[in-house]
Write a protein that holds these residues in place. Structure first.
Motif, PDB file in Angstrom:
ATOM      1  N   TRP A 231      39.257  65.106  59.647  1.00 44.19           N
ATOM      2  CA  TRP A 231      40.071  65.272  60.973  1.00 44.19           C
ATOM      3  C   TRP A 231      39.686  66.459  61.465  1.00 44.19           C
ATOM      4  O   TRP A 231      39.901  67.568  60.816  1.00 44.19           O
ATOM      5  CB  TRP A 231      41.472  64.929  60.910  1.00 44.19           C
ATOM      6  N   LEU A 236      45.632  69.312  71.655  1.00 50.98           N
ATOM      7  CA  LEU A 236      46.132  68.068  72.172  1.00 50.98           C
ATOM      8  C   LEU A 236      47.399  68.287  73.090  1.00 50.98           C
ATOM      9  O   LEU A 236      48.303  68.971  73.108  1.00 50.98           O
ATOM     10  CB  LEU A 236      46.801  66.913  70.940  1.00 50.98           C
ATOM     11  N   GLU A 244      45.367  58.494  70.612  1.00 44.18           N
ATOM     12  CA  GLU A 244      44.310  57.961  71.303  1.00 44.18           C
ATOM     13  C   GLU A 244      43.196  58.313  70.133  1.00 44.18           C
ATOM     14  O   GLU A 244      42.293  57.625  69.880  1.00 44.18           O
ATOM     15  CB  GLU A 244      43.936  58.588  72.573  1.00 44.18           C
ATOM     16  N   GLN A 245      43.326  59.640  69.659  1.00 49.29           N
ATOM     17  CA  GLN A 245      42.345  60.210  68.546  1.00 49.29           C
ATOM     18  C   GLN A 245      42.486  59.353  67.409  1.00 49.29           C
ATOM     19  O   GLN A 245      41.370  58.873  66.808  1.00 49.29           O
ATOM     20  CB  GLN A 245      42.551  61.537  68.633  1.00 49.29           C
TER      21      GLN A 245
END
Length: 508
Positions: A231, A236, A244-245
């Motif tokens: 990740w 954000l 969303e990610q």
């Protein structure tokens, strides 16, 4: 002199083999009267259980055989003699409803011994046991050298000495070398067996692939596909941007048919940017307010994408204590929480994190798994306790800021895979968060580690990601290979522990 042969064949017995079978049996048991089966007996065996009757041929001549029936477990393990277990030699004890492959005879012609033909027969029996989904192979083996020691020791003492290789017995030594385990001494087992003083040893070999209730659907998988998410830490705007990610990556790994998706430790940290004006301890508590919302959304993703999700970790507040915790969200909609047990000095100093106190494994539709968070993997006791509970895969979400910290996690994870004979999957965060205090920069390389034996990669690394690059790592791991390792590995670290000297147990 050992018999020279040009061709060896192992196949099922046919009635046309009877004459050669009889001749070899007579040679194999020279000290016993009526040491061969009548042709009518062999015909009966072939009628009721043809696949259980095996022969080995050398240059087209029958020189060895293994004969078997199927019996109930209760009969196989209770005290009995040869006459009883074979139904007065008429095989009336054979039943297709049984769960034990019972060996009623195995022999090799004396001229053909030393060529490991007996091992081939035993290996074929094991394959048959697995193919028929039977629990075990059981038989009572003779101890023909016992008559030489009967005045000096009991049968139990004799068996113990053979097991320790202080005494050689041509039958028992061979059976022990083929992975059969002694269960008990059988008295008055085979009438007329003077060399064994009519004693025998009940032995068994357990089928590790046995399934008690074989299912046609929802069968537990052998090959499990792992989707690890490396990740990227990025600013954000809000919680929906995080989701969303998250959904992007879950969609990606589930699209490849992954059974698990794993996120790193504290991957929600970018949301702390809004609280950078607070102290680190206060900011982490504000971040914890998102945790329940993240858990609920992860549950929804697990169901809608048909994947088990390991949510990495997030701060979780309970009774005014802050824990570093995460969730296993199963694709059936259920979930469990896990908490980091060992807290780093940095976590304590800046965030006031409290360590959890539960050591546990989790049942999934892909078998039993364990989850530990980052620093926890550096404490071997945790995963050893999980291995004792049947864990096959250990998941380790982590967060490290330097290559030194990553090296500790990586090498300890590799050690856990070797010592616990399991797979270990690790996944961490990469990038940096300049507007979040105490997060600085991250270093990671996701990987899946294996035990170190011939069935696995020689370096113990099944797969690994590119360091410090946002990406996914999709890896298949085979649980059946672990089962083979547990029983037949070149070393067996779980079985070979000295429980007579030390034990490991949970206190809570």
């Amino acid at each position: 002199m050992r018999q020279e042969i040009k061709k060896v064949e192992l196949r099922n017995l046919q009635i046309e083999d009877y004459k050669q079978l009889r001749n070899s049996m007579i040679e194999a048991y020279p000290d016993m009267e009526n040491s061969y089966w009548a042709e009518s007996d062999i015909k009966k065996l072939l009628d009721i259980f043809p696949e259980g009757q095996l022969v080995i041929l050398a240059d087209d001549v029958v020189v060895g055989s293994a004969l078997s029936i199927i019996v109930p477990e209760k009969l196989a393990y209770k005290t009995h003699n040869y006459k009883e277990v074979t139904g007065n030699y008429k095989f009336t004890t054979h039943t297709e409803e049984g769960d034990i492959l019972y060996g009623i005879d195995v022999f090799v012609h004396p001229k053909y011994r030393g060529l490991r033909l007996g091992r081939r027969l035993y290996d074929a029996r094991k394959e048959l046991c697995e193919q028929l989904n039977l629990k075990a192979i059981v038989f009572s083996g003779r101890i023909p050298h016992y008559s030489q020691f009967a005045n000096e020791m009991s049968p139990k003492e004799y068996i113990d000495k053979v097991n320790r290789k202080e005494i050689y017995d041509p039958v028992l030594t061979f059976q022990l070398s083929n992975d059969f385990q002694p269960v008990r001494v059988m008295r008055n087992y085979l009438e007329g067996d003077k060399r064994s003083q009519e004693y025998a040893v009940l032995l068994d070999w357990n089928n590790i692939y046995y399934e008690e209730n074989k299912k046609l659907i929802n069968v537990e998988k052998s090959v499990i596909r792992l989707g690890l998410i490396q990740w990227q830490m990025r600013p954000l705007a809000n919680l929906e941007a995080l989701f969303e990610q998250v959904e992007f990556f879950i969609d990606a790994v589930s699209g490849y048919g992954s059974d698990f998706a794993m996120f790193p430790e504290l991957f929600t940290a970018p949301l702390m940017a809004d609280y950078n004006h607070l102290s680190e301890a206060e900011a982490i508590k504000e971040l914890a307010k998102y945790t329940e919302l993240v858990r609920k959304r992860m549950q929804e993703f697990a169901i809608s994408y048909n994947i088990n999700i390991i949510t990495g970790s997030m701060p979780f507040v309970e009774e005014n204590h802050v824990y570093n915790a995460g969730f296993l969200c199963r694709r059936d909609g259920t979930f469990d929480m896990y908490r980091k047990i060992h807290i780093t000095p940095n976590e304590i100093f800046h965030w006031g994190i409290t360590g959890g106190n539960t050591i546990q494994t989790f049942d999934t539709d892909c078998g039993k798994i364990g989850i530990v968070i980052c620093y926890d993997v550096e404490f071997p006791e945790l995963s050893r306790l999980m291995a004792d509970q049947g864990m096959n895969i250990l998941f380790v979400p982590f967060l490290t800021d330097t290559q030194n910290g990553y090296t500790r996690v990586r090498h300890c994870a590799q050690a856990r895979a070797i010592e616990n004979e399991c797979y270990v999957a690790i996944a961490g965060c990469v990038g940096n968060l300049p507007k979040v205090n105490n997060m600085d920069i991250q270093y990671a390389q996701a990987a899946v580690f294996t035990p170190s034996d011939f069935a696995f990669p020689s370096n113990g690394v099944k797969a690994e990601a590119t360091p410090n690059t946002e990406m996914t790592l999709i890896v298949d791991v085979d649980i059946d290979v672990l089962k083979e390792l547990h029983e037949h590995g070149s070393v067996q670290t779980l079985k070979d522990r000295r429980h007579d000297l030390y034990k490991l147990k949970k206190l809570k």
